[in-house]
Design a protein around this motif. Structure first.
Motif, PDB file in Angstrom:
ATOM      1  N   ASP A 143     -47.459  -1.461  31.041  1.00 19.20           N
ATOM      2  CA  ASP A 143     -47.747  -1.469  29.596  1.00 19.20           C
ATOM      3  C   ASP A 143     -48.508  -2.741  29.195  1.00 19.20           C
ATOM      4  N   VAL A 144     -49.552  -3.042  29.961  1.00 15.21           N
ATOM      5  CA  VAL A 144     -50.385  -4.222  29.732  1.00 15.21           C
ATOM      6  C   VAL A 144     -51.230  -4.001  28.481  1.00 15.21           C
ATOM      7  N   ASP A 145     -51.416  -5.062  27.702  1.00 21.26           N
ATOM      8  CA  ASP A 145     -52.200  -4.982  26.471  1.00 21.26           C
ATOM      9  C   ASP A 145     -53.680  -5.281  26.681  1.00 21.26           C
ATOM     10  N   LEU A 146     -53.998  -6.098  27.672  1.00 23.98           N
ATOM     11  CA  LEU A 146     -55.383  -6.513  27.897  1.00 23.98           C
ATOM     12  C   LEU A 146     -55.609  -6.760  29.382  1.00 23.98           C
ATOM     13  N   VAL A 147     -56.694  -6.185  29.903  1.00 22.75           N
ATOM     14  CA  VAL A 147     -57.121  -6.442  31.279  1.00 22.75           C
ATOM     15  C   VAL A 147     -58.362  -7.329  31.201  1.00 22.75           C
ATOM     16  N   ILE A 148     -58.375  -8.375  32.009  1.00 18.89           N
ATOM     17  CA  ILE A 148     -59.532  -9.259  32.068  1.00 18.89           C
ATOM     18  C   ILE A 148     -59.996  -9.315  33.519  1.00 18.89           C
ATOM     19  N   LEU A 149     -61.274  -9.044  33.729  1.00 19.10           N
ATOM     20  CA  LEU A 149     -61.820  -9.094  35.072  1.00 19.10           C
ATOM     21  C   LEU A 149     -63.269  -9.533  35.028  1.00 19.10           C
ATOM     22  N   GLY A 150     -63.763  -9.973  36.158  1.00 16.51           N
ATOM     23  CA  GLY A 150     -65.137 -10.447  36.240  1.00 16.51           C
ATOM     24  C   GLY A 150     -66.103  -9.319  36.503  1.00 16.51           C
ATOM     25  N   SER A 151     -67.312  -9.521  36.030  1.00 14.14           N
ATOM     26  CA  SER A 151     -68.411  -8.618  36.351  1.00 14.14           C
ATOM     27  C   SER A 151     -69.103  -9.215  37.558  1.00 14.14           C
ATOM     28  N   TYR A 152     -69.103  -8.493  38.660  1.00 16.33           N
ATOM     29  CA  TYR A 152     -69.682  -9.092  39.855  1.00 16.33           C
ATOM     30  C   TYR A 152     -71.142  -8.764  40.026  1.00 16.33           C
ATOM     31  N   GLY A 153     -71.714  -7.929  39.160  1.00 19.90           N
ATOM     32  CA  GLY A 153     -73.147  -7.680  39.168  1.00 19.90           C
ATOM     33  C   GLY A 153     -73.666  -6.991  40.407  1.00 19.90           C
ATOM     34  N   ALA A 154     -72.904  -6.066  40.962  1.00 18.97           N
ATOM     35  CA  ALA A 154     -73.378  -5.327  42.133  1.00 18.97           C
ATOM     36  C   ALA A 154     -74.636  -4.547  41.766  1.00 18.97           C
ATOM     37  N   SER A 155     -75.522  -4.434  42.704  1.00 12.79           N
ATOM     38  CA  SER A 155     -76.739  -3.668  42.448  1.00 12.79           C
ATOM     39  C   SER A 155     -77.156  -2.961  43.720  1.00 12.79           C
ATOM     40  N   MET A 206     -50.874  -7.719  18.672  1.00 15.91           N
ATOM     41  CA  MET A 206     -50.237  -8.781  19.444  1.00 15.91           C
ATOM     42  C   MET A 206     -50.452  -8.514  20.930  1.00 15.91           C
ATOM     43  N   ILE A 207     -50.906  -9.513  21.624  1.00 15.40           N
ATOM     44  CA  ILE A 207     -51.141  -9.401  23.066  1.00 15.40           C
ATOM     45  C   ILE A 207     -49.946 -10.016  23.780  1.00 15.40           C
ATOM     46  N   GLN A 208     -49.096  -9.167  24.350  1.00 18.08           N
ATOM     47  CA  GLN A 208     -47.894  -9.651  25.020  1.00 18.08           C
ATOM     48  C   GLN A 208     -48.046  -9.729  26.535  1.00 18.08           C
ATOM     49  N   LYS A 209     -48.922  -8.874  27.093  1.00 14.82           N
ATOM     50  CA  LYS A 209     -49.120  -8.859  28.543  1.00 14.82           C
ATOM     51  C   LYS A 209     -50.612  -8.788  28.843  1.00 14.82           C
ATOM     52  N   ILE A 210     -51.048  -9.704  29.710  1.00 20.76           N
ATOM     53  CA  ILE A 210     -52.437  -9.759  30.144  1.00 20.76           C
ATOM     54  C   ILE A 210     -52.464  -9.619  31.655  1.00 20.76           C
ATOM     55  N   ALA A 211     -53.329  -8.750  32.153  1.00 20.59           N
ATOM     56  CA  ALA A 211     -53.547  -8.633  33.595  1.00 20.59           C
ATOM     57  C   ALA A 211     -54.933  -9.175  33.896  1.00 20.59           C
ATOM     58  N   CYS A 212     -54.999 -10.192  34.747  1.00 23.14           N
ATOM     59  CA  CYS A 212     -56.272 -10.747  35.171  1.00 23.14           C
ATOM     60  C   CYS A 212     -56.493 -10.351  36.623  1.00 23.14           C
ATOM     61  N   CYS A 213     -57.573  -9.628  36.864  1.00 18.02           N
ATOM     62  CA  CYS A 213     -57.879  -9.142  38.209  1.00 18.02           C
ATOM     63  C   CYS A 213     -58.782 -10.150  38.908  1.00 18.02           C
ATOM     64  N   VAL A 214     -58.372 -10.595  40.075  1.00 20.02           N
ATOM     65  CA  VAL A 214     -59.098 -11.640  40.789  1.00 20.02           C
ATOM     66  C   VAL A 214     -59.490 -11.181  42.188  1.00 20.02           C
ATOM     67  N   ASP A 215     -60.653 -11.685  42.631  1.00 16.98           N
ATOM     68  CA  ASP A 215     -61.113 -11.393  43.989  1.00 16.98           C
ATOM     69  C   ASP A 215     -61.714 -12.632  44.653  1.00 16.98           C
ATOM     70  N   PHE A 216     -61.406 -13.805  44.088  1.00  8.55           N
ATOM     71  CA  PHE A 216     -61.814 -15.105  44.626  1.00  8.55           C
ATOM     72  C   PHE A 216     -63.307 -15.385  44.464  1.00  8.55           C
ATOM     73  N   SER A 217     -63.978 -14.622  43.627  1.00 11.37           N
ATOM     74  CA  SER A 217     -65.395 -14.842  43.360  1.00 11.37           C
ATOM     75  C   SER A 217     -65.572 -15.801  42.187  1.00 11.37           C
ATOM     76  N   LYS A 218     -66.815 -16.208  41.961  1.00  8.65           N
ATOM     77  CA  LYS A 218     -67.141 -17.070  40.829  1.00  8.65           C
ATOM     78  C   LYS A 218     -66.803 -16.359  39.510  1.00  8.65           C
ATOM     79  N   ASN A 219     -67.092 -15.074  39.439  1.00  7.50           N
ATOM     80  CA  ASN A 219     -66.780 -14.313  38.227  1.00  7.50           C
ATOM     81  C   ASN A 219     -65.282 -14.174  38.018  1.00  7.50           C
ATOM     82  N   ALA A 220     -64.523 -14.045  39.095  1.00  6.35           N
ATOM     83  CA  ALA A 220     -63.066 -13.943  38.978  1.00  6.35           C
ATOM     84  C   ALA A 220     -62.493 -15.249  38.434  1.00  6.35           C
TER      85      ALA A 220
END
Length: 149
Positions: free
Chosen positions: A105-117, A1-15
């Protein structure tokens, strides 16, 4: 069961793509959604670690502006009744995210891949990579449609 989700944002297209995915899952599972942004210290990579450059604006003022932008760009699309919270921290980005998800005690972290190279990846590494390897919970890395890895 996913009760808490943390979404990390940085105002990018991937975020934005990560937020859309996080919002969909939060609605599906009726999870609490944390919308997280970390203000990274500004520094010159050739100077010693102790020589950070602090912004001219007081930190509190900057945090308020970031919270307002998060509300406008992300939180405004959260439907009424879905529990959510805007969280703005400062410090080393991946370390703060990892600490936060452990503390909350977050169950799932969701974040964008910004593709740094290139040199950016050498100097700073990938936040998504560090979080995925060190978070105490599952991590979903989202890439915006059409983005080439």
């Amino acid at each position: 069961m996913i009760q808490k989700i943390a979404c990390c944002v940085d105002f990018s297209k991937n975020a934005k793509a990560a937020f859309d995915q996080a919002l969909e899952l939060a609605e599906k599972f009726q999870s609490k959604l944390f919308i997280v942004h970390v203000l990274a210290p500004v520094f010159n990579p050739v100077l010693p670690d102790s020589e950070y450059v602090f912004p001219e604006q007081p930190k509190e003022s900057l945090i308020i502006k970031v919270e307002e932008r998060i509300q406008q760009e992300y939180a405004s699309s959260v439907r009424e009744g879905l529990e959510h919270e805007i969280v703005v921290m400062d410090g080393h980005v991946s370390s703060e995210i990892i600490r936060f998800v452990g503390d909350e005690d977050v169950d799932l972290v969701i974040l964008g891949s910004y593709g740094a190279s290139g040199m950016g990846r050498v100097l700073f590494g990938s936040v998504a990579n560090r979080v995925s390897h060190n978070a105490p919970c599952s991590v979903m890395i989202v890439r915006a449609k059409g983005q080439v890895p």
